[in-house]
Design an enzyme around this catalytic site. Sequence first.
Site, mmCIF file in Angstrom:
data_model
loop_
_atom_site.group_PDB
_atom_site.id
_atom_site.type_symbol
_atom_site.label_atom_id
_atom_site.label_comp_id
_atom_site.label_asym_id
_atom_site.label_seq_id
_atom_site.Cartn_x
_atom_site.Cartn_y
_atom_site.Cartn_z
ATOM 1 N N GLY A 37 -28.528 18.622 1.424
ATOM 2 C CA GLY A 37 -28.675 20.069 1.547
ATOM 3 C C GLY A 37 -27.395 20.674 2.072
ATOM 4 O O GLY A 37 -26.466 19.956 2.462
ATOM 5 N N ASP A 89 -15.301 22.535 -6.195
ATOM 6 C CA ASP A 89 -16.678 22.954 -5.888
ATOM 7 C C ASP A 89 -17.579 21.772 -5.535
ATOM 8 O O ASP A 89 -18.791 21.823 -5.746
ATOM 9 C CB ASP A 89 -17.295 23.735 -7.064
ATOM 10 C CG ASP A 89 -16.430 24.907 -7.494
ATOM 11 O OD1 ASP A 89 -16.066 25.703 -6.617
ATOM 12 O OD2 ASP A 89 -16.112 25.011 -8.689
ATOM 13 N N GLN A 123 -9.828 22.829 -4.270
ATOM 14 C CA GLN A 123 -10.038 22.503 -5.685
ATOM 15 C C GLN A 123 -10.369 21.026 -5.869
ATOM 16 O O GLN A 123 -11.121 20.469 -5.084
ATOM 17 C CB GLN A 123 -8.823 22.956 -6.494
ATOM 18 C CG GLN A 123 -8.664 24.466 -6.415
ATOM 19 C CD GLN A 123 -7.230 24.913 -6.409
ATOM 20 O OE1 GLN A 123 -6.359 24.267 -5.875
ATOM 21 N NE2 GLN A 123 -6.982 26.052 -6.984
ATOM 22 N N THR A 145 -4.720 23.720 -11.906
ATOM 23 C CA THR A 145 -4.114 24.704 -11.017
ATOM 24 C C THR A 145 -2.613 24.448 -10.970
ATOM 25 O O THR A 145 -2.108 23.563 -11.656
ATOM 26 C CB THR A 145 -4.749 24.633 -9.613
ATOM 27 O OG1 THR A 145 -4.338 25.759 -8.848
ATOM 28 C CG2 THR A 145 -4.407 23.337 -8.900
ATOM 29 N N HIS A 199 -14.610 28.176 -0.238
ATOM 30 C CA HIS A 199 -15.416 27.232 0.534
ATOM 31 C C HIS A 199 -16.623 27.969 1.094
ATOM 32 O O HIS A 199 -16.480 29.031 1.696
ATOM 33 C CB HIS A 199 -14.623 26.644 1.705
ATOM 34 C CG HIS A 199 -13.489 25.769 1.302
ATOM 35 N ND1 HIS A 199 -13.592 24.842 0.295
ATOM 36 C CD2 HIS A 199 -12.219 25.668 1.762
ATOM 37 C CE1 HIS A 199 -12.438 24.208 0.167
ATOM 38 N NE2 HIS A 199 -11.588 24.698 1.041
ATOM 39 N N ASP A 241 -30.064 16.251 -3.192
ATOM 40 C CA ASP A 241 -31.332 16.988 -3.287
ATOM 41 C C ASP A 241 -31.485 17.743 -4.601
ATOM 42 O O ASP A 241 -32.604 17.965 -5.075
ATOM 43 C CB ASP A 241 -31.442 17.977 -2.133
ATOM 44 C CG ASP A 241 -30.238 18.900 -2.042
ATOM 45 O OD1 ASP A 241 -29.108 18.388 -1.875
ATOM 46 O OD2 ASP A 241 -30.416 20.125 -2.137
#
EC number: 6.3.4.4
Length: 429
Positions: free
Chosen positions: A414, A13, A223, A238, A41, A332
């Site tokens: 961002g 992530d 992952q 995993t 994703h 950010d």
Amino acid sequence: MTSVVVVGTQWGDEGKGKITDFLSQKADAIARFAGGDNAGHTIKIDGETYKLHLIPSGIFYKEKTSVIGNGLVVNPKSLVTELKGLQERGINTDNLRISNRAHVILPYHIKQDIADEESRGDNKIGTTCKGIGPCYQDKVARIGIRMADLLDKDIFEEKLRHNLAIKNKLFEKFYEVEGLTFEEIFEEYYGYGQEIAKYVTDTSKILNDVLDEGGKVLFEGAQGILLDVDQGTYPYVTSSNPVAGGVAIGAGVGPSRVTSVIGVSKAYTSRVGDGPFPTELFDEVGQQIREVGREYGTTTGRPRRVGWFDTVVVRHSRRVSGITHLALNSIDVLSGLETVKICTAYNYKGETITEYPANLHIIEQCEPIYEELPGWSEDVTACRTLEELPENARRYVERVSELTGIQIATFSVGPAREQTNVLVDVWEA
């Protein structure tokens, strides 16, 4: 010939899809090499948000080849659903190629995954229950069904009957649950196979041909390295190898053909599921990071655990994956915090540890040693160069590079493609 591998340096992530999408602009082919639809994703293009689980991020470039490599385990039902979802939104999927050697996830894998997780009681490992682990088990046990088998009706029938006889004994005798019937699987999944048959081929040859012709290949990791079955926080991992070395096995491209490895990190750390997490935050700061960063799993929707940036973790990832450059995302999200912290080492019973321990019992007792830096209140989402960042944000980015020992190639402020800012062009490095 140039090839770049994108890997996650934390527990997944980290924003690999965003970086892969950005780097895809200069690639001729984009390939996934490990995992399955347990990885998600999220990509933003022209104001549109797309969530992919199996299909490589390069699918949005119709002139480029997108490859699902042999190292993946593929749920045909999920793949067909994902393909149709893209097609309904006007995305052309003709550039997709699927390895004929990739293994197939079937309903008994998912049933086994769920039953196994439930049988663990309080010792659950946090699986997504997508059938990933059981499918890899069958692969190693040499009873797996591959894409090439799924497309041949007679072979698929023979292998499915054989495997169901084994699995139903396991369900009924060990897990004490009802088994599955041949009829409820065969026609449905053979049908899925026929729907995707036009995409199935020898993808190793395709990728090597691109490189032989002087082209550029981008390998898209899934992952994170701390979820690698060998190098991660075992057993909270995993069932595959998300490290850069997984490219050789999972894409059929030799290790000598990899020219650079870009590790992707958030400016903080997140994790889904159980397992040790030394820098985890349980206070209001952690909640703020979770909400501002929208830290909820793409696949599961579960709230992610969040914590400060951990250089012990990222240095471990650098070493075991040969990372040459860092892509630092989500700067950010830290805006508005009075103080930001970076973990530089661990304290274990009075001893300073700078390398990530293999023993989970040790990790669970480690206390993070932090370096504190002043935060920044400014909105950084419009910054396009390092110089445009507020002084404290710029110092934070520089300190991450210094403490991890990795040159930063991109920093993101961002989720949008235009919010990824390049410091080093990894295609030319």
